[in-house]
Design a protein around this motif. Structure first.
Motif, mmCIF file in Angstrom:
data_model
loop_
_atom_site.group_PDB
_atom_site.id
_atom_site.type_symbol
_atom_site.label_atom_id
_atom_site.label_comp_id
_atom_site.label_asym_id
_atom_site.label_seq_id
_atom_site.Cartn_x
_atom_site.Cartn_y
_atom_site.Cartn_z
ATOM 1 N N PRO A 181 0.817 -1.214 0.000
ATOM 2 C CA PRO A 181 0.000 0.000 0.000
ATOM 3 C C PRO A 181 0.850 1.264 0.000
ATOM 4 N N GLU A 182 0.347 2.297 -0.659
ATOM 5 C CA GLU A 182 1.058 3.580 -0.700
ATOM 6 C C GLU A 182 1.069 4.229 0.683
ATOM 7 N N GLU A 183 2.156 4.895 0.982
ATOM 8 C CA GLU A 183 2.290 5.685 2.203
ATOM 9 C C GLU A 183 2.594 7.118 1.794
ATOM 10 N N LYS A 184 1.631 8.010 2.031
ATOM 11 C CA LYS A 184 1.786 9.400 1.593
ATOM 12 C C LYS A 184 2.697 10.166 2.535
ATOM 13 N N CYS A 185 3.338 11.194 1.966
ATOM 14 C CA CYS A 185 4.254 12.027 2.733
ATOM 15 C C CYS A 185 4.238 13.429 2.145
ATOM 16 N N ASP A 186 5.036 14.317 2.718
ATOM 17 C CA ASP A 186 5.088 15.708 2.235
ATOM 18 C C ASP A 186 5.394 15.791 0.747
ATOM 19 N N LYS A 187 6.278 14.901 0.293
ATOM 20 C CA LYS A 187 6.740 14.954 -1.096
ATOM 21 C C LYS A 187 5.919 14.068 -2.029
ATOM 22 N N GLY A 188 4.771 13.591 -1.558
ATOM 23 C CA GLY A 188 3.919 12.751 -2.400
ATOM 24 C C GLY A 188 3.733 11.374 -1.811
ATOM 25 N N VAL A 189 4.545 10.411 -2.262
ATOM 26 C CA VAL A 189 4.437 9.027 -1.800
ATOM 27 C C VAL A 189 5.835 8.500 -1.476
ATOM 28 N N LEU A 190 5.964 7.828 -0.345
ATOM 29 C CA LEU A 190 7.251 7.241 0.019
ATOM 30 C C LEU A 190 7.616 6.096 -0.916
ATOM 31 N N PRO A 191 8.896 5.933 -1.250
ATOM 32 C CA PRO A 191 9.322 4.715 -1.940
ATOM 33 C C PRO A 191 8.898 3.492 -1.123
ATOM 34 N N ASN A 192 8.634 2.386 -1.794
ATOM 35 C CA ASN A 192 8.143 1.187 -1.104
ATOM 36 C C ASN A 192 8.997 0.802 0.097
ATOM 37 N N ILE A 193 10.318 0.809 -0.064
ATOM 38 C CA ILE A 193 11.177 0.345 1.022
ATOM 39 C C ILE A 193 11.048 1.240 2.242
ATOM 40 N N LEU A 194 10.877 2.545 2.034
ATOM 41 C CA LEU A 194 10.730 3.466 3.165
ATOM 42 C C LEU A 194 9.339 3.360 3.775
ATOM 43 N N ALA A 195 8.344 3.072 2.946
ATOM 44 C CA ALA A 195 6.994 2.860 3.474
ATOM 45 C C ALA A 195 6.966 1.622 4.372
ATOM 46 N N GLU A 196 7.659 0.572 3.934
ATOM 47 C CA GLU A 196 7.674 -0.662 4.736
ATOM 48 C C GLU A 196 8.464 -0.480 6.019
ATOM 49 N N VAL A 197 9.604 0.176 5.945
ATOM 50 C CA VAL A 197 10.416 0.419 7.137
ATOM 51 C C VAL A 197 9.663 1.299 8.134
ATOM 52 N N LYS A 198 8.869 2.218 7.633
ATOM 53 C CA LYS A 198 8.097 3.112 8.514
ATOM 54 C C LYS A 198 7.147 2.320 9.413
#
Length: 545
Positions: A181-198
């Motif tokens: 699933p997408e993880e939104k952030c200030d700059k739009g959408v986090l790269p998958n690896i950063l979304a998962e680590v989050k």
């Protein structure tokens, strides 16, 4: 039985390519998928080595670079098929990253992304703080650690560190799409690896107390039986804080700040605030607060005999972020204690140079990485650089002692031997970043070949990768979900001369280290999985591609 061992996934076109034969054959051929001979060559006789117990002959077909699917043939034996192409590892990279998604705890899985491996929400209740008369705490989320359903702060921090240092050193990791699933952030959408680590970072923040210290783990009092995670209804306990967990989390949150600040300022600032809070607790509590399981509890302990390397990592990570000389001085002050521990008779979770260690038990290598990434010319950074290069050269020498080119000795085949190998491959990857050398790359390649089937078990230790990939991990959900195949991308612990479980002890006691393995769900000492056995492979693959 005559066997030809080969990387069952395949090779990059320009990579060194070898197969290992356990029988005498002067010649070998490589045939394409149509059975056409595309290469013929002479084998070289290595002889018998201590780790495999095989009298080995090596078939080198590195000159073959044409994309395609092939097999190696010698006498009347044929290898498994393998591929040569520029994108040969794309599926592998996708799978080993996606594994973390399947291991999510709480209500984080979506049928759209989990597919057949979806499970209902689990472990949603608040956790009792063990031994304290306080309100239960919400620590929902994160990743299940291993074959059980526990969640452990030091283990989680190390897995996150493997992945985040990987993104710092190899930006291609940010481009890997593994369908979560997408993880939104200030700059739009986090790269998958950063979304998962989050997902894990958010959980680890819940593990931090108001005073900055960090609970060592949250688990039930005893391991759950083999049931699906949503059926594990036993009471959750938060077990006492430790300086080990607090230091690791300080380091990890500071590291995470260096990456997430480019995507979400508010989130990055929160991470740095939490890192500062943890470090302040360490300053106020200079004596080690180690961890021991409560009497009668059998969930993972993750014990360490000292916290010097943990505090060193925290100091180096904080120094990289802030530039505050206090942290540099703290790191320098810890060097004598780390060196004394290294020379002591205390049982250790590593071999080789302590300043290159990337395991949960000794973490000084992460501190060294932070220093290298800081890029200053100072005494500690020089120590870090020299440590990686010296250790890489040691590993390359070890790779010459067996026919598989594997940088392992007999004593490295412990519980989780594949992580020992992957830690070594991380060291070689960092060394190659500092001073590129063909022998570093070739030793990394040989390690990957071993993991993917070029071993005397003729087994790929990554589920779903290779014709003979292992299929029976010691992992509760895959054992009871009524699906024949486990989800792809799981890394097995691998051969272990300790043979600590009952099923493993059916193997002959004099088995060669590489043959101390059974692909069986009961083999928790040989065939368990963990988040921190997957994460170093992600790091290594990012460096290789």
């Amino acid at each position: 039985m005559k066997k030809i061992f080969v990387n069952q996934v395949g090779f990059l076109p320009k990579a060194e390519k070898k197969a290992v034969l356990n029988f005498n054959a002067d010649e070998f051929t490589v045939k394409d998928s149509d059975g056409k001979e595309v290469l013929k060559g002479q084998t070289s006789h290595f002889g018998t080595d201590e780790i495999s117990g095989e009298d080995t002959f090596v078939a080198d077909f590195s000159q073959l670079s044409q994309s395609g699917k092939y097999k190696v043939v010698a006498n009347d034996a044929t290898s498994t098929s393998f591929e040569i192409s520029e994108n040969v590892y794309d599926k592998l990279m996708h799978d080993i990253c996606k594994c973390f998604y399947y291991l999510r705890c709480g209500d984080a899985l979506d049928k759209k992304y989990a597919g057949d491996y979806y499970h209902e929400p689990c472990h949603m209740t608040k956790a009792t703080v063990y031994g304290e008369d306080v309100e239960p705490v919400d620590v929902c989320g994160g990743w299940h650690d291993a074959g059980d359903y526990g969640r452990y702060s030091t283990a989680g921090a190390v897995a996150v560190a493997h992945l985040l240092y990987g993104t710092r050193l190899f930006r291609n990791l940010l481009d890997v799409d593994f369908e979560i699933p997408e993880e939104k952030c200030d700059k739009g959408v986090l790269p998958n690896i950063l979304a998962e680590v989050k997902v894990e970072l958010d959980f680890l923040m819940k593990m931090q107390r108001e005073d900055g210290s960090v609970w060592h783990k949250v688990t039930t009092f005893s391991h759950a039986p083999f049931i699906m995670p949503e059926d594990d209804k036993e009471e959750l306990f938060l077990f006492p804080t430790s300086s080990l967990a607090t230091a690791d989390i300080a380091a990890t949150f500071a590291l995470a700040y260096t990456i997430y600040k480019d995507y979400d300022t508010a989130y990055a600032n929160l991470l740095l605030e939490r890192a500062n809070k943890a470090y302040e607790w360490l300053d106020l509590n200079p004596e080690a607060k180690l961890f021991k399981n409560a009497e009668g509890s059998n969930t993972g302990e993750y014990p360490e005999p000292e916290d010097f390397s943990n505090r060193f990592w925290a100091a180096c990570s904080m120094y990289e972020v802030t530039g505050d000389k206090k942290y540099y001085e703290d790191a320098c002050a810890l060097i004598p204690a780390i060196k004394a521990h290294d020379k002591s008779d205390t049982p250790k979770e590593y071999h080789g140079n302590i300043f290159t260690c990337f395991g949960w038990g000794d973490v000084a290598g992460f501190g060294s990485l932070s220093l290298i990434l800081k890029g200053e010319k100072n005494e500690l950074t020089e120590l870090a650089r020299a440590s990686f290069l010296d250790e890489a050269n040691r590993l390359c020498k070890h790779a010459m002692t067996n026919g598989f080119g594997l940088c392992m000795l007999k004593e490295d085949f412990i519980w989780g031997s594949n992580m020992e190998l992957l830690k070594y491959m991380m060291v070689l990857t960092v060394a190659n970043k500092l001073e590129p050398k063909a022998e570093f790359v070739n030793t990394i390649t040989a390690g990957l070949d071993y993991l993917l089937g070029c071993n005397s078990m003729d087994t790929s230790y990554v589920t779903g990768s290779g014709e003979k990939a292992f299929k029976n991990p010691h992992l509760r959900p895959t054992a009871v979900d009524n699906i024949e195949q486990p989800w792809p991308g799981l890394v097995s612990g691998g051969p272990n001369i300790g043979l600590q479980d009952e099923k493993a002890q059916t193997l002959p006691k004099d088995s060669a280290p590489m043959k101390c393995y059974i692909d069986h769900v009961d083999c928790y000492s040989l065939n368990e999985i963990t988040i921190y056995w997957n994460s170093p492979l992600v790091f290594v693959m990012a460096g290789l591609l």
